[in-house]
Motif scaffolding. Structure first.
Motif, mmCIF file in Angstrom:
data_model
loop_
_atom_site.group_PDB
_atom_site.id
_atom_site.type_symbol
_atom_site.label_atom_id
_atom_site.label_comp_id
_atom_site.label_asym_id
_atom_site.label_seq_id
_atom_site.Cartn_x
_atom_site.Cartn_y
_atom_site.Cartn_z
ATOM 1 N N ARG A 221 43.075 61.273 65.545
ATOM 2 C CA ARG A 221 42.243 61.686 64.418
ATOM 3 C C ARG A 221 43.025 61.243 63.188
ATOM 4 O O ARG A 221 44.245 61.467 63.093
ATOM 5 N N ILE A 222 42.361 60.567 62.264
ATOM 6 C CA ILE A 222 43.053 60.011 61.094
ATOM 7 C C ILE A 222 42.830 60.920 59.893
ATOM 8 O O ILE A 222 41.699 61.075 59.412
ATOM 9 N N ASP A 223 43.918 61.506 59.424
ATOM 10 C CA ASP A 223 43.866 62.413 58.276
ATOM 11 C C ASP A 223 43.584 61.633 56.988
ATOM 12 O O ASP A 223 44.189 60.571 56.764
ATOM 13 N N VAL A 224 42.696 62.164 56.159
ATOM 14 C CA VAL A 224 42.379 61.540 54.860
ATOM 15 C C VAL A 224 42.139 60.037 55.013
ATOM 16 O O VAL A 224 42.690 59.218 54.260
ATOM 17 N N ALA A 225 41.310 59.675 55.973
ATOM 18 C CA ALA A 225 41.102 58.256 56.281
ATOM 19 C C ALA A 225 40.466 57.500 55.114
ATOM 20 O O ALA A 225 40.455 56.279 55.097
ATOM 21 N N HIS A 226 39.953 58.236 54.150
ATOM 22 C CA HIS A 226 39.256 57.600 53.024
ATOM 23 C C HIS A 226 40.142 57.514 51.788
ATOM 24 O O HIS A 226 39.664 57.193 50.699
ATOM 25 N N GLY A 227 41.459 57.817 51.957
ATOM 26 C CA GLY A 227 42.276 57.974 50.755
ATOM 27 C C GLY A 227 43.417 57.000 50.584
ATOM 28 O O GLY A 227 44.108 57.024 49.551
ATOM 29 N N MET A 228 43.650 56.135 51.570
ATOM 30 C CA MET A 228 44.916 55.401 51.530
ATOM 31 C C MET A 228 44.988 54.319 50.452
ATOM 32 O O MET A 228 46.067 53.974 49.981
ATOM 33 N N ILE A 229 43.860 53.740 50.085
ATOM 34 C CA ILE A 229 43.888 52.671 49.075
ATOM 35 C C ILE A 229 43.458 53.230 47.715
ATOM 36 O O ILE A 229 42.455 53.945 47.605
ATOM 37 N N LYS A 230 44.242 52.893 46.689
ATOM 38 C CA LYS A 230 43.955 53.362 45.331
ATOM 39 C C LYS A 230 43.625 52.168 44.436
ATOM 40 O O LYS A 230 44.159 51.075 44.654
ATOM 41 N N ASP A 231 42.808 52.401 43.451
ATOM 42 C CA ASP A 231 42.548 51.369 42.444
ATOM 43 C C ASP A 231 43.883 51.030 41.780
ATOM 44 O O ASP A 231 44.542 51.921 41.206
ATOM 45 N N PRO A 232 44.334 49.747 41.847
ATOM 46 C CA PRO A 232 45.670 49.409 41.331
ATOM 47 C C PRO A 232 45.831 49.706 39.849
ATOM 48 O O PRO A 232 46.955 49.903 39.371
ATOM 49 N N ALA A 233 44.723 49.781 39.107
ATOM 50 C CA ALA A 233 44.838 50.062 37.673
ATOM 51 C C ALA A 233 45.073 51.557 37.424
ATOM 52 O O ALA A 233 45.363 51.960 36.289
ATOM 53 N N LEU A 234 44.966 52.369 38.461
ATOM 54 C CA LEU A 234 45.130 53.830 38.345
ATOM 55 C C LEU A 234 44.394 54.391 37.119
ATOM 56 O O LEU A 234 45.001 55.082 36.276
ATOM 57 N N PRO A 235 43.100 54.127 36.995
ATOM 58 C CA PRO A 235 42.387 54.579 35.791
ATOM 59 C C PRO A 235 42.202 56.086 35.756
ATOM 60 O O PRO A 235 42.159 56.735 36.804
ATOM 61 N N ASP A 236 42.075 56.626 34.574
ATOM 62 C CA ASP A 236 41.786 58.050 34.442
ATOM 63 C C ASP A 236 40.467 58.366 35.132
ATOM 64 O O ASP A 236 39.563 57.531 35.219
ATOM 65 N N LEU A 237 40.349 59.631 35.539
ATOM 66 C CA LEU A 237 39.170 60.046 36.294
ATOM 67 C C LEU A 237 38.243 60.904 35.445
ATOM 68 O O LEU A 237 37.033 60.991 35.675
ATOM 69 N N GLY A 238 38.834 61.590 34.486
ATOM 70 C CA GLY A 238 38.029 62.414 33.599
ATOM 71 C C GLY A 238 37.508 63.692 34.235
ATOM 72 O O GLY A 238 36.520 64.258 33.793
ATOM 73 N N LEU A 239 38.174 64.142 35.304
ATOM 74 C CA LEU A 239 37.727 65.374 35.973
ATOM 75 C C LEU A 239 38.725 66.488 35.714
ATOM 76 O O LEU A 239 39.920 66.236 35.617
ATOM 77 N N ASP A 240 38.221 67.721 35.700
ATOM 78 C CA ASP A 240 39.131 68.849 35.532
ATOM 79 C C ASP A 240 39.909 69.105 36.815
ATOM 80 O O ASP A 240 41.113 69.256 36.832
ATOM 81 N N GLU A 241 39.171 69.226 37.925
ATOM 82 C CA GLU A 241 39.798 69.528 39.210
ATOM 83 C C GLU A 241 39.100 68.740 40.289
ATOM 84 O O GLU A 241 37.920 68.431 40.186
ATOM 85 N N GLU A 242 39.808 68.433 41.374
ATOM 86 C CA GLU A 242 39.166 67.925 42.575
ATOM 87 C C GLU A 242 38.773 69.151 43.389
ATOM 88 O O GLU A 242 39.500 70.133 43.430
#
Ligand code: NOJ
Length: 574
Positions: A221-242
């Motif tokens: 079972r792959i934990d957080v399988a949707h999270g390993m790649i990030k946008d290389p520019a690391l842009p702001d998200l504009g969210l208060d909380e996840e």
């Protein structure tokens, strides 16, 4: 309700090959810390699982999925891994893990492990080396270290939030004692994110997969399988909380469900396919919709994925039917089986979710569910029994979370001092977190005596306290009671096994009123679930196989399906 049929859920591609066991397996989730304690220290262990293998075999499951059992400082209950090729000493040894795999196989059950590739523990040798090394060093390049913003670098590199609350960045102190770079952790600070663009990271995880596959494990079972790649520019998200483990909040999210993750899974699939028999993967991927989820299941990627839309769906006929149809169609579009799950170690147990008014909004976190009012556990249990028959009749693969076969409710009133989920501290004590679904299982009928959880007289209390009134939920009390949740699951799993589905891309719906779901699993096994307030008569000539209502006997079968009840039957003439 009549027994005439409506259209199937979707067009069918290929029928499942009988050798592809994973397409229709029932997988039992073992949350190791809370499953069974063999050595009396109040913490579940490998020996405890081995002792319960006959129980799991008799229950009728096809495979176990064991949550992380690797050495870990337990900042996030084992999802902070310090060494991926060993066993946490308080759980056992590599030798005992090997024995478990052999013994499970001898009983005809497969073993799936949990791999945590998005992040390591901060105690992992790589992260310790990164901390000791300088900015820009090869050691730091395996993680996501960045300079801070502002003149003195005192602001985090962007505004991303940790899933457990607070910023997703922590600043380190450099060797000379000065405040230094920041590192990314989408979860707790003790769980630094790896940089999956780094070839050494990819090579290391491929080697870890081979290590466990060579030992005989059947999949991951792959934990957080949707999270390993990030946008290389690391842009702001504009969210208060996840939100805690929830679908991404925006379409172009910079760190959830980026297309780059799929390349990783193509190389993993090639490794799994190089084994005989081939090994399998299941993705924990929170995506915006079923179409995005299906991308993980393309022929050269992963085999299955958890269906969180189904898990989060409220107890309502129309919504559930829509999720079922959509899930089958999306999975079929890539020739994958649909999967069904009601509970796991991250969400409020479904007895307690269904014990509240159902206002149509998908939910799974304790704070939002508790806000709906006090639980009516009798109602929640009645619905949970019906939900078990619904889920286990559907084509495809199903998951049973330990304790759900005992009908355990969420423990919502754990003392503050007992809470261990990092969410509690990180949220400033506003989110109680996920401990309430992780309370150690009550095997024996004496919760005041810790042998309820431990095989031998315990020297320590269970790591989370069991409620005083859990005796009636214990396996000991339920074992021989024909009306117990345990008996219902056991019987349902055995009937299910006798009615295999070869083509999981099709479902034959039966005509039914708006607040009823009715369908045929096979021509000989139909399922009807009544979500309405009035009883619904069974079709003429139906031969009842199993009913969710307590008190069911073959000698005196029901003629109607009561509110919040389900029935399995063989239609007339089948
Ligand atoms: C998902 C796991 O199911 C959860 O328990 C854990 O906290 C996060 N991933 C982080 O690893």
């Amino acid at each position: 309700m009549t027994a005439s049929t409506s259209a199937s859920a979707s067009a069918s591609p290929t029928a499942a090959s009988p050798t592809e066991w994973w397409r229709s397996a029932v997988i039992y989730q073992v949350y190791i810390r809370s499953f069974r304690d063999a050595d009396g220290d109040g913490i579940g262990d490998v020996a405890g699982i081995r002792e319960r293998l006959p129980y799991l075999c008799a229950l009728g499951v096809d495979a176990l999925w064991i949550t992380p059992w690797y050495p870990s400082p337990m900042a996030d209950a084992g999802y902070d891994v310090a060494d991926y090729r060993a066993i946490e000493p308080s759980f056992g040894t590599l030798a005992s893990a090997r024995s478990l795999i052999t013994e499970a196989h001898a009983l005809g059950m497969r073993v799936i492990l949990d791999i945590v590739p998005n992040h390591t523990s901060d105690q992992h040798a790589w992260f310790q080396a990164a901390l000791a090394a300088a900015p820009g060093s090869p050691e730091r390049a395996r993680y996501m270290f960045r300079a801070g913003r502002g003149a003195d670098g005192a602001q985090p590199p962007n505004d991303w939030r940790s899933v457990f609350g607070g910023p997703a960045w922590t600043r380190v102190t450099e060797a000379d004692g000065t405040p230094g770079e920041w590192y990314l952790h989408l979860f707790a600070p003790e769980q630094p994110d790896l940089d999956w663009e780094h070839p050494e990271v990819r090579a290391e995880f491929e080697s870890i997969l081979r290590f466990w596959f060579d030992l005989g494990v059947d999949g991951f079972r792959i934990d957080v399988a949707h999270g390993m790649i990030k946008d290389p520019a690391l842009p702001d998200l504009g969210l208060d909380e996840e939100e805690i483990l929830a679908p991404p909040a925006s379409e172009d999210h910079p760190h959830w469900d980026l297309d780059g993750v799929h390349e990783i899974y193509r190389s993993w699939r090639a490794i799994a396919d190089s084994y005989e028999p081939p090994r399998i993967f299941v993705a924990e991927a929170w995506t915006r919709n079923q179409e995005r989820l299906a991308r993980y299941l393309r022929a050269d990627e992963l085999h299955t994925a958890f269906n969180f839309d189904y898990l989060r769906a409220p107890w309502q006929a129309q919504q559930l039917r829509a999720v079922i149809e959509e899930s089958i169609a999306a999975a079929a579009s890539v020739d994958a089986p649909p999967t069904w799950v009601l509970s796991n170690h991250d969400v409020v147990r479904h007895v307690s979710r269904f014990a509240r008014p159902q206002d149509g909004i998908p939910r799974h976190a304790l704070t939002e569910i508790a806000a709906l009012g006090a639980p009516d556990l009798e109602l929640g249990t009645r619905r949970a029994r019906a939900a078990a028959l619904l889920m286990l009749a559907l084509p495809g693969r199903a998951y049973v979370y330990q304790g759900e076969e005992l009908g355990l409710p969420e423990v919502e009133d754990l003392p503050d001092a007992a809470l261990q989920d990092p969410t509690w501290e990180r949220s400033g004590h506003t989110e109680r977190g996920r401990d309430g679904c992780r309370v150690p299982l009550p095997w024996r009928a004496r919760p005041d005596d810790s042998t309820g959880f431990s095989i031998i007289p315990a020297t320590a209390a269970p790591w989370l306290p069991q409620p005083d009134d859990w005796a009636s939920w214990s396996e000991e009390r339920q074992h021989d009671d024909p009306d117990s949740m345990l008996s219902l699951y056991r019987t349902a799993l055995h009937i299910r096994r006798a009615h295999p589905v070869t083509d999981t891309s099709r479902l034959r719906w039966l005509e039914a009123p708006a607040d009823v779901i009715a369908f045929e699993r096979t021509p000989e096994l139909a399922c009807v679930v009544n979500f309405g307030a009035d009883p619904v008569p069974l079709p003429d000539g139906a031969e009842v196989l199993l009913a969710s209502a307590a008190g069911f006997t073959q000698d005196d079968p029901p003629t109607a399906i009561g509110p919040d009840e389900a029935i399995w039957f063989t239609p007339a003439g089948a």
